[in-house]
Scaffold this active site. Structure first.
Site, PDB file in Angstrom:
ATOM      1  N   ARG A  49       0.857  -1.288  -0.007  1.00  6.98           N
ATOM      2  CA  ARG A  49       0.013   0.125  -0.059  1.00  6.98           C
ATOM      3  C   ARG A  49       0.931   1.240  -0.110  1.00  6.98           C
ATOM      4  O   ARG A  49       0.620   2.083  -0.743  1.00  6.98           O
ATOM      5  CB  ARG A  49      -0.962   0.057   1.210  1.00  6.98           C
ATOM      6  CG  ARG A  49      -1.754   1.362   1.065  1.00  6.98           C
ATOM      7  CD  ARG A  49      -3.153   1.268   2.203  1.00  6.98           C
ATOM      8  NE  ARG A  49      -2.987   0.199   3.285  1.00  6.98           N
ATOM      9  CZ  ARG A  49      -2.448   0.643   4.416  1.00  6.98           C
ATOM     10  NH1 ARG A  49      -1.742   1.795   4.638  1.00  6.98           N
ATOM     11  NH2 ARG A  49      -2.376  -0.422   5.360  1.00  6.98           N
ATOM     12  N   TYR A 101     -15.524  17.060 -16.271  1.00 10.37           N
ATOM     13  CA  TYR A 101     -15.933  15.711 -16.381  1.00 10.37           C
ATOM     14  C   TYR A 101     -17.198  15.800 -15.287  1.00 10.37           C
ATOM     15  O   TYR A 101     -17.178  15.977 -14.075  1.00 10.37           O
ATOM     16  CB  TYR A 101     -14.987  14.603 -15.996  1.00 10.37           C
ATOM     17  CG  TYR A 101     -15.147  13.437 -15.747  1.00 10.37           C
ATOM     18  CD1 TYR A 101     -15.811  12.655 -17.022  1.00 10.37           C
ATOM     19  CD2 TYR A 101     -15.124  12.636 -14.676  1.00 10.37           C
ATOM     20  CE1 TYR A 101     -16.492  11.402 -16.805  1.00 10.37           C
ATOM     21  CE2 TYR A 101     -15.513  11.439 -14.424  1.00 10.37           C
ATOM     22  CZ  TYR A 101     -16.301  10.717 -15.371  1.00 10.37           C
ATOM     23  OH  TYR A 101     -16.729   9.219 -15.209  1.00 10.37           O
ATOM     24  N   ASP A 173      -6.653  18.970 -14.846  1.00  5.41           N
ATOM     25  CA  ASP A 173      -6.871  17.978 -15.458  1.00  5.41           C
ATOM     26  C   ASP A 173      -6.601  17.401 -16.854  1.00  5.41           C
ATOM     27  O   ASP A 173      -7.038  18.270 -17.377  1.00  5.41           O
ATOM     28  CB  ASP A 173      -8.413  17.433 -15.366  1.00  5.41           C
ATOM     29  CG  ASP A 173      -8.822  15.844 -15.712  1.00  5.41           C
ATOM     30  OD1 ASP A 173      -7.869  15.329 -16.327  1.00  5.41           O
ATOM     31  OD2 ASP A 173      -9.849  15.553 -15.062  1.00  5.41           O
ATOM     32  N   LYS A 198      -7.235   6.843 -19.860  1.00  5.81           N
ATOM     33  CA  LYS A 198      -7.573   7.143 -21.086  1.00  5.81           C
ATOM     34  C   LYS A 198      -6.245   7.185 -21.988  1.00  5.81           C
ATOM     35  O   LYS A 198      -5.684   5.896 -22.270  1.00  5.81           O
ATOM     36  CB  LYS A 198      -8.220   8.628 -20.925  1.00  5.81           C
ATOM     37  CG  LYS A 198      -9.191   8.838 -19.907  1.00  5.81           C
ATOM     38  CD  LYS A 198     -10.478   7.823 -20.135  1.00  5.81           C
ATOM     39  CE  LYS A 198     -11.635   8.177 -19.000  1.00  5.81           C
ATOM     40  NZ  LYS A 198     -12.413   7.078 -19.088  1.00  5.81           N
TER      41      LYS A 198
HETATM   42  C1  PLP Z   1     -11.490  14.349 -18.080  1.00  9.73           C
HETATM   43  C2  PLP Z   1     -11.712  13.391 -17.164  1.00  9.73           C
HETATM   44  N1  PLP Z   1     -11.267  13.219 -15.893  1.00  9.73           N
HETATM   45  C3  PLP Z   1     -11.494  12.116 -14.917  1.00  9.73           C
HETATM   46  C4  PLP Z   1     -11.962  11.110 -15.335  1.00  9.73           C
HETATM   47  C5  PLP Z   1     -12.216  10.207 -14.021  1.00  9.73           C
HETATM   48  O1  PLP Z   1     -11.506   8.843 -14.383  1.00  9.73           O
HETATM   49  P1  PLP Z   1     -11.758   7.415 -14.173  1.00  9.73           P
HETATM   50  O2  PLP Z   1     -12.808   7.036 -14.987  1.00  9.73           O
HETATM   51  O3  PLP Z   1     -10.455   6.879 -14.352  1.00  9.73           O
HETATM   52  O4  PLP Z   1     -11.964   7.361 -12.551  1.00  9.73           O
HETATM   53  C6  PLP Z   1     -12.565  10.964 -16.650  1.00  9.73           C
HETATM   54  C7  PLP Z   1     -13.318   9.798 -17.114  1.00  9.73           C
HETATM   55  O5  PLP Z   1     -13.768   9.784 -17.975  1.00  9.73           O
HETATM   56  C8  PLP Z   1     -12.169  12.097 -17.623  1.00  9.73           C
HETATM   57  O6  PLP Z   1     -12.808  12.018 -18.712  1.00  9.73           O
END
Ligand code: PLP
Length: 382
Positions: A49, A101, A173, A198
């Site tokens: 961990r 998101y 992000d 992604k």
């Molecule tokens: C721009 C963006 N940030 C964060 C996330 C969240 O990521 P996760 O699905 O890996 O938890 C996503 C998911 O689609 C996203 O498109």
């Protein structure tokens, strides 16, 4: 971080051949614990961990690619964002983009406020909105650029300048662009966040998230949060992402090339009334896109006119898959209002421009003729 070019670092940084066997790939250390050499004497690892050699390699690799001092990998992008806000305390205030998101909005409206942290959601594409929202208690500004799905940009340098005058850290992000096309830390941000699910992984076969920072004090906090809350990335998924990252440069170049062609095709299609893609000269922030990013990527949203049209299109595609997520080698198409932004109220969706006819495509790296041909036959059905 080495001084090599991006593609070289993606293949080598954090991933030296295994000193024991010479294996050129970082081994998958499926172990929860480690043999200690004596009381308080270990070889660098005590319990997985806290740290694991496979995860360490991934964290070093991503820190190098983003130009940070350290990376911290979590079980998903959302787990990384949740870890980010554990920096904060009761009474602290966060400014967040109003078109991020949907899962981020859900976390910031339905979970974290229960712990006494306040949020303001503003259109960060205008730095003055951020300036106006700053309070004495503001402790973090979180932005997403380009936004999901409307591809609105925020000027990272301008936001960082405003925030740093008030001593407020900025997190970005960077999921849509990946460090290949955009490096927020170089533009003044303090923390970069990714859903590694992604583009970084790129093969739609594992979840993950990461925080990278160039500030040792944040690194210390994130390391502590990993240990305390335990939402860390498994060794296997760390290994998958490491494998994906090796080809990031070449994949992103192809995503970008295909993305530009799909955007140009959609922009001239009579059944498409609007295309959202920062690489089109008609995008209102085209100049910022060229300045802030070294490519435009392959995320495109477009307007089909109605939910019925969007549904017909999503049912008709054959090469492209109707599915959530993005950034994989395969092209994916989705209906934003009922997928990524389903948890956002219809009024709020309406306000920010996520209509019932809006469709988002993550252009993959298949042959471009096959992607365009598929869109052509599917659009003919609406
Ligand atoms: C721009 C963006 N940030 C964060 C996330 C969240 O990521 P996760 O699905 O890996 O938890 C996503 C998911 O689609 C996203 O498109």
């Amino acid at each position: 971080m080495s001084t090599f070019g991006f593609a070289t670092r993606a293949i080598h940084d954090g991933q030296a051949p295994d000193p024991r066997t010479g294996a050129v790939n970082v081994p998958l250390y499926l172990t929860s614990t480690y043999q200690l050499e004596g009381i308080e004497k270990h070889r660098g690892w005590e319990y997985s961990r806290v740290s694991n050699p496979t995860r360490d390699a991934l964290e070093a690799s991503l820190a190098s690619l983003e130009g940070g001092v350290s990376g911290h990998a979590f079980a998903s992008g959302m787990a990384a964002i949740a870890a980010l806000v554990t920096m904060l305390k009761v009474g602290d205030h966060v400014i967040c983009g109003d078109n991020v998101y949907g899962g981020t909005t859900r976390l910031f409206t339905q979970v974290i406020p229960h712990h006494g942290i306040e949020f303001s959601f503003v259109d960060t594409s205008n730095p003055e909105n951020v300036c106006r929202a700053i309070r004495p208690t503001t402790k973090l500004v979180h932005i997403e650029t380009p936004t999901n799905p409307l591809m609105i940009l925020t000027d990272i340098r301008a936001i960082a300048d405003v925030c740093h005058q008030h001593g407020i850290p900025v997190s970005v992000d960077n999921t849509f662009m990946s460090p290949y096309f955009q490096r927020p830390l170089e533009l003044g941000a303090d923390i970069v966040m990714h859903s590694t699910t992604k583009f970084l992984n790129g093969h739609s076969d594992g979840l993950g998230g990461v925080l990278v920072t160039n500030k040792p004090e944040h690194a210390e906090t994130f390391r502590f949060v990993q240990k305390c809350t335990g939402g860390i990335l498994s060794p296997f998924e760390s290994w998958l992402i490491l494998r994906g990252v090796k080809t990031l440069a070449v994949r992103m170049r192809q995503h970008d090339e295909n993305g530009r062609q799909v955007a140009a095709y959609l922009a001239q299609h009579p059944k498409v009334s609007k295309v959202f893609y920062p690489g089109l000269a008609s995008h209102p922030q085209y100049e910022l896109a060229k300045r802030q990013m070294s490519g435009f990527g392959s995320m495109i949203a477009f307007e089909t006119g109605s939910r019925e049209n969007a549904d017909k299109l999503l049912r008709a595609v054959r090469v492209i898959t109707n599915g959530e997520s993005l950034g994989g080698v395969e092209s994916l198409i989705s209906h934003s209002a009922t997928t990524t932004h389903a948890s956002v109220s219809p009024e709020e969706r309406q306000r920010i421009g996520i209509t019932e006819g809006l469709v988002r495509i993550s252009v993959g790296i298949e042959d471009i003729g096959d992607i365009l041909g598929d869109l052509d036959q599917a659009l003919a059905k609406i």
